[in-house]
Enzyme design. Structure first.
Site, PDB file in Angstrom:
ATOM      1  N   ASP A 111      -8.135  11.201 -35.060  1.00  0.00           N
ATOM      2  CA  ASP A 111      -8.700  11.482 -33.734  1.00  0.00           C
ATOM      3  C   ASP A 111      -8.518  12.979 -33.437  1.00  0.00           C
ATOM      4  O   ASP A 111      -7.978  13.369 -32.404  1.00  0.00           O
ATOM      5  CB  ASP A 111      -8.026  10.611 -32.666  1.00  0.00           C
ATOM      6  CG  ASP A 111      -8.632  10.840 -31.273  1.00  0.00           C
ATOM      7  OD1 ASP A 111      -9.751  11.396 -31.194  1.00  0.00           O
ATOM      8  OD2 ASP A 111      -7.977  10.479 -30.275  1.00  0.00           O
ATOM      9  N   ASN A 139       1.365   9.921 -24.954  1.00  0.00           N
ATOM     10  CA  ASN A 139       1.120   8.532 -24.571  1.00  0.00           C
ATOM     11  C   ASN A 139       1.268   7.637 -25.791  1.00  0.00           C
ATOM     12  O   ASN A 139       1.661   6.486 -25.694  1.00  0.00           O
ATOM     13  CB  ASN A 139      -0.286   8.381 -23.989  1.00  0.00           C
ATOM     14  CG  ASN A 139      -0.596   6.931 -23.695  1.00  0.00           C
ATOM     15  OD1 ASN A 139       0.038   6.316 -22.852  1.00  0.00           O
ATOM     16  ND2 ASN A 139      -1.537   6.350 -24.435  1.00  0.00           N
ATOM     17  N   HIS A 140       0.921   8.217 -26.950  1.00  0.00           N
ATOM     18  CA  HIS A 140       0.934   7.457 -28.191  1.00  0.00           C
ATOM     19  C   HIS A 140       1.258   8.393 -29.342  1.00  0.00           C
ATOM     20  O   HIS A 140       1.180   9.617 -29.192  1.00  0.00           O
ATOM     21  CB  HIS A 140      -0.442   6.830 -28.435  1.00  0.00           C
ATOM     22  CG  HIS A 140      -1.554   7.802 -28.190  1.00  0.00           C
ATOM     23  ND1 HIS A 140      -2.225   7.887 -26.986  1.00  0.00           N
ATOM     24  CD2 HIS A 140      -2.074   8.791 -28.969  1.00  0.00           C
ATOM     25  CE1 HIS A 140      -3.123   8.851 -27.042  1.00  0.00           C
ATOM     26  NE2 HIS A 140      -3.054   9.423 -28.230  1.00  0.00           N
ATOM     27  N   GLN A 158      -3.395   4.508 -32.944  1.00  0.00           N
ATOM     28  CA  GLN A 158      -2.620   5.287 -31.959  1.00  0.00           C
ATOM     29  C   GLN A 158      -1.736   4.359 -31.127  1.00  0.00           C
ATOM     30  O   GLN A 158      -2.019   4.117 -29.944  1.00  0.00           O
ATOM     31  CB  GLN A 158      -3.573   6.068 -31.046  1.00  0.00           C
ATOM     32  CG  GLN A 158      -4.297   7.205 -31.756  1.00  0.00           C
ATOM     33  CD  GLN A 158      -5.485   7.755 -30.970  1.00  0.00           C
ATOM     34  OE1 GLN A 158      -6.241   6.993 -30.379  1.00  0.00           O
ATOM     35  NE2 GLN A 158      -5.652   9.063 -30.967  1.00  0.00           N
ATOM     36  N   ASP A 199      -1.898  15.037 -22.010  1.00  0.00           N
ATOM     37  CA  ASP A 199      -2.952  14.098 -22.358  1.00  0.00           C
ATOM     38  C   ASP A 199      -2.732  12.756 -21.652  1.00  0.00           C
ATOM     39  O   ASP A 199      -1.608  12.254 -21.614  1.00  0.00           O
ATOM     40  CB  ASP A 199      -2.893  13.907 -23.886  1.00  0.00           C
ATOM     41  CG  ASP A 199      -4.088  13.179 -24.451  1.00  0.00           C
ATOM     42  OD1 ASP A 199      -5.218  13.592 -24.171  1.00  0.00           O
ATOM     43  OD2 ASP A 199      -3.877  12.193 -25.179  1.00  0.00           O
ATOM     44  N   GLU A 212      -4.347  15.821 -17.530  1.00  0.00           N
ATOM     45  CA  GLU A 212      -5.619  15.128 -17.725  1.00  0.00           C
ATOM     46  C   GLU A 212      -5.474  13.775 -17.048  1.00  0.00           C
ATOM     47  O   GLU A 212      -4.786  12.884 -17.553  1.00  0.00           O
ATOM     48  CB  GLU A 212      -5.918  14.927 -19.205  1.00  0.00           C
ATOM     49  CG  GLU A 212      -7.294  14.307 -19.412  1.00  0.00           C
ATOM     50  CD  GLU A 212      -7.420  13.423 -20.654  1.00  0.00           C
ATOM     51  OE1 GLU A 212      -8.549  13.182 -21.075  1.00  0.00           O
ATOM     52  OE2 GLU A 212      -6.394  12.956 -21.177  1.00  0.00           O
ATOM     53  N   ASP A 254     -14.329  16.342 -25.071  1.00  0.00           N
ATOM     54  CA  ASP A 254     -14.689  14.925 -25.032  1.00  0.00           C
ATOM     55  C   ASP A 254     -16.113  14.770 -24.535  1.00  0.00           C
ATOM     56  O   ASP A 254     -16.805  15.743 -24.278  1.00  0.00           O
ATOM     57  CB  ASP A 254     -13.720  14.171 -24.106  1.00  0.00           C
ATOM     58  CG  ASP A 254     -12.336  14.050 -24.723  1.00  0.00           C
ATOM     59  OD1 ASP A 254     -12.248  13.913 -25.953  1.00  0.00           O
ATOM     60  OD2 ASP A 254     -11.347  14.093 -23.967  1.00  0.00           O
TER      61      ASP A 254
HETATM   62  C1  GLC Z   1      -7.602  12.313 -24.377  1.00  0.00           C
HETATM   63  C2  GLC Z   1      -8.245  13.386 -25.220  1.00  0.00           C
HETATM   64  C3  GLC Z   1      -9.125  12.738 -26.255  1.00  0.00           C
HETATM   65  C4  GLC Z   1      -8.287  11.823 -27.117  1.00  0.00           C
HETATM   66  C5  GLC Z   1      -7.508  10.828 -26.257  1.00  0.00           C
HETATM   67  C6  GLC Z   1      -6.467  10.131 -27.065  1.00  0.00           C
HETATM   68  O1  GLC Z   1      -8.510  11.614 -23.621  1.00  0.00           O
HETATM   69  O2  GLC Z   1      -8.929  14.299 -24.401  1.00  0.00           O
HETATM   70  O3  GLC Z   1      -9.785  13.689 -27.036  1.00  0.00           O
HETATM   71  O4  GLC Z   1      -9.099  11.105 -28.008  1.00  0.00           O
HETATM   72  O5  GLC Z   1      -6.853  11.460 -25.197  1.00  0.00           O
HETATM   73  O6  GLC Z   1      -5.374  10.969 -27.307  1.00  0.00           O
END
Ligand code: GLC
Length: 555
Positions: free
Chosen positions: A61, A103-104, A169, A201, A243, A310
């Site tokens: 990713d 987050n992951h 992820q 993120d 974000e 994105d």
């Molecule tokens: C956020 C990022 C994106 C990514 C996602 C997972 O939304 O902007 O590009 O795929 O997180 O980490």
């Protein structure tokens, strides 16, 4: 208010090291290449760089699947190259923000490998498991149409693990105190290497509760305060840019009532309605979005943007508004993504029409907040729709008309450079554009220079001047006894307009044009009368150019 809050009046430039410049000659951009382009960035006038993920990763990713938080992926260079780069940036007064993707992790991260292998490992609890498949496993996917589920069975662990994003992820159990401590450690590490902040993120997911029984996650906002406190103690000028594509009602939860949580957030609300306004020549929903996102603590700031890496997410528009934007900017299915967005770059979306591109950028630079621009947009770069999902808008920077746009000496860049056609590197590149005074690159450089001299936008309070014509947006900013005023015409047709500035005292009688020579003097009715051309824009100082002599030190 102390004026040290650099992010209130910054110009942030977002780039990915892998697609900027390849000095090592292996077909992938790297930190040595990026460091050599710092003079270009300095010349453009940007004051901060947001670097997309560059840590070691299997790259399923685009690096948002990290397998080692404390390293530079070897394809981009070494930690030494990274520090050379942050040092070079610092010498030029450019701050560096990096993506913080916590987050992951990647499923190849040693923590996850250990967690799935050994139920007694301490890392087991760092992820989110369920013996049985949760009933709502097929809901809440971030990438609908591509991602089938949010819970995947792992043979080795003999359990399902939770993943908000792709199945490779796995989500970290971010409520776990050890995971939180590790997040701080990661931030501390990169601060030490010259970083000045983080683009965090997926913040709503980081702070949301997770588990097989959680149908509707609950945000744990206090976590945000602890991240911020840590940063501020380690390094006073460090920030978090979140974000968080959330509704305006919760904005204050993210900023904190006393400005004690996130310093900055991307303004997704304004972003989506801005594209609607561009598509429909109707500014009413945009004005509504600006007003809805107006409340924020004095120390907090919006990050305004047009396009990012994105898809352009239109999920917050009404069905009808979304269709209008699709029709105007992404009519073909191949241009759309995840049932909610458009995956193209800005210039092709606007049909390469220079007037519309300037209008969009003029707006971005005058919206309440700090502008975040994306590499290549200063040249009007295009996209490559044959690349999958969001990769179409992540092609290498086009430096010159030399092979592969001057991005690499290698025969086969890992990411193809756009070649041939109206957006090919043969026509669209930095070298050509710097030779032409009227190029988009030089226009961008000039508008950035002017934007820096208008701190009222970043610091001040804004008012939208009501207009009968909904294709026209007139905004005024007031700060320290100074006012500026901006006019934008979203329509292709010229319009005759009249408005009073609403500024106090007689200053409002004169508007000095900051970008051209047509100034305006109010008529006997106290109003300014002007004809604004199709897709036209005006930047005015209210009063005169003695504003710096009149500026106060407070207020
Ligand atoms: C956020 C990022 C994106 C990514 C996602 C997972 O939304 O902007 O590009 O795929 O997180 O980490």
């Amino acid at each position: 208010m102390i004026s040290d809050l650099w992010y209130k009046n910054a110009i942030i430039y977002c780039l990915s090291v892998g697609t900027y410049m390849d000095a090592n000659g292996d077909g992938v951009g790297d930190f040595r290449g990026l460091a050599r382009r710092l003079d270009y960035l300095h010349g453009l006038g940007v004051t901060a760089i947001w670097l997309m993920p560059f840590q070691t990763s299997p790259h399923r990713d685009d690096g948002y699947d990290v397998s080692d938080y404390y390293s530079v992926d070897p394809r981009y260079g070494t930690l030494g190259d990274f520090v050379d780069f942050t040092h070079g940036a610092k010498q030029r007064g450019i701050r560096v923000l990096i993506d913080l993707v916590v987050n992951h992790t990647s499923d190849q991260h040693p923590w996850f490998k250990e967690a799935r292998r050994d139920p007694d490992s301490k890392y087991r609890d760092w992820y989110v498991w369920s013996k049985k498949k949760p009933g709502h496993a097929n809901t809440g996917m971030v990438f609908p149409g591509v991602q089938k589920t949010t819970w995947t069975y792992d043979d080795q662990a003999r359990a399902y693990y939770f993943h908000r994003f792709y199945e490779f992820q796995p989500d970290l159990n971010t409520s776990h105190p050890e995971v939180q401590a590790e997040i701080l450690k990661i931030m501390g590490f990169w601060i030490q290497l010259g970083v000045c902040g983080f683009r965090m993120d997926a913040v709503p997911f980081v702070i949301g509760t997770k588990g097989p029984k959680v149908r509707k996650p609950k945000e744990q906002y206090d976590m945000l305060r602890s991240f911020r406190e840590f940063l501020q103690w380690r390094q006073g000028d460090c920030i978090v840019l979140a974000e968080a594509n959330v509704l305006p009602e919760t904005d204050m939860e993210y900023f904190g009532d006393d400005g004690d949580r996130m310093h900055m957030m991307f303004n997704f609300q304004v972003n989506q309605h801005l594209f609607y306004a561009l598509a429909a020549a109707d500014t009413r929903p945009l004005v509504k979005a600006m007003k809805a996102t107006k409340p924020r603590p004095a120390t907090a700031q919006w990050g305004q943007f047009l396009r990012n890496h994105d898809e352009l997410d239109l999920g917050r528009l009404t069905q009808e508004q979304r269709q209008t934007v699709f029709r105007a900017f992404g009519p073909e299915e191949s241009m759309q993504l995840y049932e909610r967005g458009i995956r193209r770059r800005l210039a092709p979306m606007l049909g390469g029409d220079r007037r519309r591109i300037e209008l969009a950028y003029s707006l971005l630079f005058t919206l309440p907040g700090t502008p975040v621009i994306r590499y290549g947009d200063e040249l009007g770069m295009g996209d490559e729709l044959s690349l999958k999902e969001r990769n179409c808008a992540r092609t290498p920077m086009q430096w010159s008309d030399e092979p592969h746009g001057g991005f690499t000496k290698h025969d086969k860049p890992v990411y193809p450079v756009i070649s041939a056609g109206p957006y090919g590197f043969e026509h669209v590149n930095a070298a050509i554009q710097r030779r032409h005074p009227d190029s988009l690159l030089n226009w961008t450089e000039r508008i950035i220079r002017m934007r820096k001299e208008v701190p009222e936008i970043g610091w001040g309070d804004f008012a939208v001047i009501p207009m009968r014509n909904s294709a026209i947006l007139v905004m005024r900013y007031d700060w320290r006894n100074n006012s500026v005023l901006f006019v934008h015409n979203f329509d292709a047709e010229p319009h005759e307009i009249a408005f009073a500035t609403g500024a106090e005292g007689e200053h409002g009688d004169v508007l000095v044009n900051l970008l051209g020579t047509e100034h305006s003097k109010a008529g006997d009715d106290g109003k300014h009368h002007l004809v604004i051309e199709g897709y036209g824009y005006r930047w005015y100082r209210v009063g005169g150019l003695d504003y710096l002599l009149r500026r106060t030190d407070i207020g």
